[in-house]
Design a protein around this motif. Structure first.
Motif, mmCIF file in Angstrom:
data_model
loop_
_atom_site.group_PDB
_atom_site.id
_atom_site.type_symbol
_atom_site.label_atom_id
_atom_site.label_comp_id
_atom_site.label_asym_id
_atom_site.label_seq_id
_atom_site.Cartn_x
_atom_site.Cartn_y
_atom_site.Cartn_z
ATOM 1 N N LEU A 109 140.668 215.288 32.173
ATOM 2 C CA LEU A 109 139.720 216.227 31.552
ATOM 3 C C LEU A 109 140.363 217.592 31.353
ATOM 4 O O LEU A 109 140.236 218.204 30.286
ATOM 5 C CB LEU A 109 138.459 216.355 32.414
ATOM 6 C CG LEU A 109 137.435 215.231 32.267
ATOM 7 C CD1 LEU A 109 136.362 215.334 33.339
ATOM 8 C CD2 LEU A 109 136.766 215.287 30.880
ATOM 9 N N VAL A 110 141.062 218.072 32.375
ATOM 10 C CA VAL A 110 141.715 219.386 32.263
ATOM 11 C C VAL A 110 142.702 219.368 31.105
ATOM 12 O O VAL A 110 142.728 220.288 30.281
ATOM 13 C CB VAL A 110 142.427 219.767 33.589
ATOM 14 C CG1 VAL A 110 143.317 220.989 33.385
ATOM 15 C CG2 VAL A 110 141.411 220.028 34.699
ATOM 16 N N ARG A 163 142.675 217.499 28.438
ATOM 17 C CA ARG A 163 141.977 217.437 27.158
ATOM 18 C C ARG A 163 141.408 218.804 26.756
ATOM 19 O O ARG A 163 141.552 219.246 25.617
ATOM 20 C CB ARG A 163 140.860 216.387 27.224
ATOM 21 C CG ARG A 163 140.039 216.251 25.945
ATOM 22 C CD ARG A 163 139.443 214.879 25.767
ATOM 23 N NE ARG A 163 138.381 214.579 26.704
ATOM 24 C CZ ARG A 163 137.107 214.981 26.552
ATOM 25 N NH1 ARG A 163 136.771 215.712 25.513
ATOM 26 N NH2 ARG A 163 136.190 214.659 27.445
ATOM 27 N N TYR A 164 140.775 219.483 27.707
ATOM 28 C CA TYR A 164 140.158 220.776 27.413
ATOM 29 C C TYR A 164 141.227 221.830 27.139
ATOM 30 O O TYR A 164 141.017 222.729 26.334
ATOM 31 C CB TYR A 164 139.254 221.203 28.578
ATOM 32 C CG TYR A 164 137.934 220.469 28.603
ATOM 33 C CD1 TYR A 164 137.887 219.088 28.494
ATOM 34 C CD2 TYR A 164 136.732 221.149 28.725
ATOM 35 C CE1 TYR A 164 136.687 218.408 28.507
ATOM 36 C CE2 TYR A 164 135.520 220.470 28.743
ATOM 37 C CZ TYR A 164 135.507 219.106 28.635
ATOM 38 O OH TYR A 164 134.317 218.438 28.651
ATOM 39 N N LYS A 165 142.358 221.697 27.830
ATOM 40 C CA LYS A 165 143.452 222.650 27.640
ATOM 41 C C LYS A 165 144.006 222.514 26.215
ATOM 42 O O LYS A 165 144.196 223.508 25.513
ATOM 43 C CB LYS A 165 144.551 222.369 28.674
ATOM 44 C CG LYS A 165 145.596 223.457 28.774
ATOM 45 C CD LYS A 165 146.491 223.245 29.981
ATOM 46 C CE LYS A 165 147.591 224.311 30.049
ATOM 47 N NZ LYS A 165 148.400 224.413 28.837
ATOM 48 N N GLU A 205 142.512 221.477 23.640
ATOM 49 C CA GLU A 205 141.529 221.985 22.685
ATOM 50 C C GLU A 205 141.609 223.495 22.551
ATOM 51 O O GLU A 205 141.358 224.045 21.485
ATOM 52 C CB GLU A 205 140.133 221.615 23.197
ATOM 53 C CG GLU A 205 139.372 220.708 22.291
ATOM 54 C CD GLU A 205 137.918 220.703 22.700
ATOM 55 O OE1 GLU A 205 137.108 221.270 21.980
ATOM 56 O OE2 GLU A 205 137.616 220.139 23.772
ATOM 57 N N LEU A 206 141.935 224.143 23.672
ATOM 58 C CA LEU A 206 141.937 225.607 23.704
ATOM 59 C C LEU A 206 143.234 226.174 23.153
ATOM 60 O O LEU A 206 143.261 227.294 22.633
ATOM 61 C CB LEU A 206 141.714 226.072 25.150
ATOM 62 C CG LEU A 206 140.985 227.392 25.339
ATOM 63 C CD1 LEU A 206 139.625 227.361 24.701
ATOM 64 C CD2 LEU A 206 140.888 227.725 26.816
#
Lengths: 213, 213
Positions: free
Chosen positions: B204-205, B207-209, B211-212
């Protein structure tokens, strides 16, 4: 906590996650779905002045700084923090009384507070609520019209930083469709009442052994 | 298992407990309540001769002793045991394929087998099903009219011995009212899909990273 009490005790659920993940809405829905004798929200203690409409013992327990610091010294808080010169904390005694009466307690706090609660009370169940994606989180924060784009960008970076401790949590729930997230949280709360803790197992073995003797 | 696959993988639930606790009935009810693509029962491999009406790959995977022993050498079983000269085991590959396809697998086995599965696959979720009391268990066993009082007494002593490892289980469900026990087991299965495992958190980390960035 005596093993006799443990038998029917409630569980402490700590719900946290980044701003905009929807943890407040999830907590509200869980409470709406349940009986107050079964699940209740924790009440914080604070040294800040009551605002209009706030009720002692419902919104907060209001106190002064001297009393708050004394309680810190006595280990009277599961966690506490200082924000803009005021103290905020979760009174241990209040939570323990609820748990021992068999009521589950929900605590909605920030990441650092959650990890401190786990240190003070290892039976606490930590739930991390996540937005489905950074884009959705950005949209939710933007739609609030309360922050500048710069402030929102900082929040998104902060979210990523907060996620780095997520593996110290017990559960993580992605709040994409609210109903699903609420059901996931409710399943966690129900499941944790079947947890085979050492205490529960020892007590059960004792009871069954007695019966057989 | 790659981190990509972990994302949608099923979970392995091992259900065990003393004879007469009702674990078979609970498993049956869970399967009735669910879609076979979501939850399935594991199929054991055995060297015993097929009985009338038994179907290869449904009742069991039937094989000979040479092949079974080869599979043992290759680490091809999550657990296995020898009973009355025949081998019985849980084929690792079969279970892993189901999990990787996103299907939850239920394995109904004895205590020793359950602990062996946990050793071979630490993500397995162990559920201990208990009768509400020794008296109820005695009544259930007596009502079956298949065993002598002496044999039943031995079973009760055996139950107490088995309970001594219950704290190595993740959950324990007391089967007093069947509907409640089924709901408790279903809550556990749902909740475990929100478990914040290291793998899930890291993914999850990442994936979110991304995206950012």
């Amino acid at each position: 906590m005596s093993s006799d009490r443990q038998r029917h005790t409630g569980r402490l659920f700590v719900i946290s996650g980044p701003s905009g993940a929807g943890k407040g809405t999830i907590c509200k829905r869980i409470l709406e779905d349940s009986d107050p004798s079964e699940i209740t929200l924790s009440v914080s203690m604070t040294t800040r002045v009551p605002r209009e409409g706030e009720t002692e013992g419902v919104s907060y327990f209001f106190t002064d700084k001297e009393n708050f610091r004394e309680k810190i010294e006595e280990g009277g808080f599961l966690e506490y923090a200082q924000v803009y010169g005021n103290y905020y904390g979760t009174p241990k005694e209040y939570v323990m009384e609820k748990l021992e009466a068999g009521t589950d307690v929900i605590l909605e706090i920030d990441i650092q507070g959650a990890l401190n609660v786990k240190k003070a009370y290892s039976d606490a169940v930590l739930i991390f609520v996540l937005p489905p994606s950074m884009e959705v989180l950005r949209k939710r924060l933007t739609d609030r019209h309360t922050e500048t784009e710069e402030a929102i960008n900082m929040r998104l970076s902060e979210t990523l930083k907060e996620m780095s401790v997520m593996d110290q949590y017990d559960y993580c729930i992605i709040n994409d469709v609210l109903d699903d997230a609420v059901r996931a949280a409710e399943a966690v709360m129900k499941a944790e009442h079947s947890r085979a803790t050492e205490d529960v197992c020892r007590r059960l073995v004792e009871r069954y052994k007695e019966e057989l003797d």
